[in-house]
Design a protein around this motif. Sequence first.
Motif, PDB file in Angstrom:
ATOM      1  N   LEU A  94       0.852  -1.509   0.104  1.00 14.54           N
ATOM      2  CA  LEU A  94      -0.205  -0.029   0.190  1.00 14.54           C
ATOM      3  C   LEU A  94       0.811   1.252  -0.105  1.00 14.54           C
ATOM      4  CD1 LEU A  94      -2.673  -1.168   2.510  1.00 14.54           C
ATOM      5  CD2 LEU A  94      -2.851  -0.930   0.099  1.00 14.54           C
ATOM      6  N   ARG A  95       2.081   1.242   0.798  1.00 15.23           N
ATOM      7  CA  ARG A  95       2.837   2.480   0.788  1.00 15.23           C
ATOM      8  C   ARG A  95       3.470   2.567  -0.801  1.00 15.23           C
ATOM      9  NH1 ARG A  95       4.734   0.373   5.844  1.00 15.23           N
ATOM     10  NH2 ARG A  95       6.356  -0.362   4.767  1.00 15.23           N
ATOM     11  N   ASP A  96       3.889   1.366  -1.315  1.00 14.08           N
ATOM     12  CA  ASP A  96       4.450   1.627  -2.694  1.00 14.08           C
ATOM     13  C   ASP A  96       3.459   2.105  -3.552  1.00 14.08           C
ATOM     14  OD1 ASP A  96       7.103   0.706  -1.603  1.00 14.08           O
ATOM     15  OD2 ASP A  96       6.394  -1.400  -2.540  1.00 14.08           O
ATOM     16  N   ILE A  97       2.149   1.809  -3.339  1.00 20.60           N
ATOM     17  CA  ILE A  97       1.114   2.325  -4.348  1.00 20.60           C
ATOM     18  C   ILE A  97       0.933   3.569  -4.277  1.00 20.60           C
ATOM     19  CG2 ILE A  97      -1.340   2.171  -4.787  1.00 20.60           C
ATOM     20  CD1 ILE A  97      -1.116  -0.838  -4.375  1.00 20.60           C
ATOM     21  N   GLU A  98       1.037   4.213  -3.165  1.00 18.56           N
ATOM     22  CA  GLU A  98       0.891   5.666  -2.735  1.00 18.56           C
ATOM     23  C   GLU A  98       1.887   6.407  -3.104  1.00 18.56           C
ATOM     24  OE1 GLU A  98      -2.081   7.047  -1.490  1.00 18.56           O
ATOM     25  OE2 GLU A  98      -2.902   4.976  -1.794  1.00 18.56           O
ATOM     26  N   ALA A  99       3.170   5.983  -2.971  1.00 18.16           N
ATOM     27  CA  ALA A  99       4.201   6.660  -3.385  1.00 18.16           C
ATOM     28  C   ALA A  99       4.363   6.571  -4.814  1.00 18.16           C
ATOM     29  CB  ALA A  99       5.623   5.803  -2.732  1.00 18.16           C
ATOM     30  N   ALA A 102       2.040   9.468  -5.832  1.00 18.53           N
ATOM     31  CA  ALA A 102       2.484  10.757  -5.437  1.00 18.53           C
ATOM     32  C   ALA A 102       3.419  11.261  -6.731  1.00 18.53           C
ATOM     33  CB  ALA A 102       2.994  10.727  -4.048  1.00 18.53           C
ATOM     34  N   ARG A 103       4.364  10.173  -6.897  1.00 20.40           N
ATOM     35  CA  ARG A 103       5.413  10.774  -8.004  1.00 20.40           C
ATOM     36  C   ARG A 103       4.696  10.998  -9.260  1.00 20.40           C
ATOM     37  NH1 ARG A 103       7.937   6.050  -5.783  1.00 20.40           N
ATOM     38  NH2 ARG A 103       7.029   4.618  -7.498  1.00 20.40           N
ATOM     39  N   ARG A 104       3.600  10.111  -9.757  1.00 19.05           N
ATOM     40  CA  ARG A 104       2.580  10.322 -10.990  1.00 19.05           C
ATOM     41  C   ARG A 104       2.185  11.678 -10.706  1.00 19.05           C
ATOM     42  NH1 ARG A 104      -0.841   6.201 -11.240  1.00 19.05           N
ATOM     43  NH2 ARG A 104       1.001   4.881 -11.559  1.00 19.05           N
ATOM     44  N   ALA A 105       1.584  12.080  -9.583  1.00 14.18           N
ATOM     45  CA  ALA A 105       0.811  13.364  -9.442  1.00 14.18           C
ATOM     46  C   ALA A 105       1.962  14.548  -9.561  1.00 14.18           C
ATOM     47  CB  ALA A 105       0.242  13.577  -8.170  1.00 14.18           C
ATOM     48  N   LYS A 106       3.095  14.491  -9.042  1.00 15.81           N
ATOM     49  CA  LYS A 106       4.393  15.323  -9.049  1.00 15.81           C
ATOM     50  C   LYS A 106       4.850  15.476 -10.456  1.00 15.81           C
ATOM     51  CE  LYS A 106       8.519  16.245  -6.600  1.00 15.81           C
ATOM     52  NZ  LYS A 106       9.489  16.094  -5.878  1.00 15.81           N
ATOM     53  N   SER A 107       4.978  14.591 -11.266  1.00 14.50           N
ATOM     54  CA  SER A 107       5.368  14.762 -12.683  1.00 14.50           C
ATOM     55  C   SER A 107       4.232  15.185 -13.721  1.00 14.50           C
ATOM     56  CB  SER A 107       6.002  13.281 -13.195  1.00 14.50           C
ATOM     57  OG  SER A 107       4.848  12.517 -13.439  1.00 14.50           O
ATOM     58  N   GLY A 108       3.041  15.228 -13.123  1.00 18.91           N
ATOM     59  CA  GLY A 108       2.139  15.927 -13.885  1.00 18.91           C
ATOM     60  C   GLY A 108       1.454  14.841 -14.874  1.00 18.91           C
ATOM     61  N   GLN A 109       1.518  13.519 -14.791  1.00 20.47           N
ATOM     62  CA  GLN A 109       0.883  12.389 -15.683  1.00 20.47           C
ATOM     63  C   GLN A 109      -0.432  11.946 -14.977  1.00 20.47           C
ATOM     64  OE1 GLN A 109       4.036   9.419 -15.690  1.00 20.47           O
ATOM     65  NE2 GLN A 109       5.044  10.451 -17.336  1.00 20.47           N
TER      66      GLN A 109
END
Length: 109
Positions: A94-99, A102-109
């Motif tokens: 679950l932590r990996d999925i959330e991370a 978050a990375r996807r949201a930060k990169s704008g995808q």
Amino acid sequence: MDRIPLSEADGHMAELIDRVENGEEIVILRDGKPAVKLVPIAEATSASSTARPRLLGIARGKIQVAEDFDETPDWLIDAFHGIDADKPLPDTVLRDIEAAKARRAKSGQ
């Protein structure tokens, strides 16, 4: 470019190869439709040599492989076999999925 029926080309292949080696292109027809094109090999290799050479090592230092990359967790193997299918995913997953989200949201995808 000469177009020759297959029935005619069948008995004259050596002659056709000589013509192609001298720079001609010949299309062989099957049932009146183009089936194959005879071209000299030198022309075919020169077309592929115009492609840019591949650069090796351009990702050096950018990729890191975990030491346990080839170890499959038991919970994943169980999931593929349908064991404990109703059991929630482990906290680490679950932590990996959330991370990842978050990375996807930060990169704008």
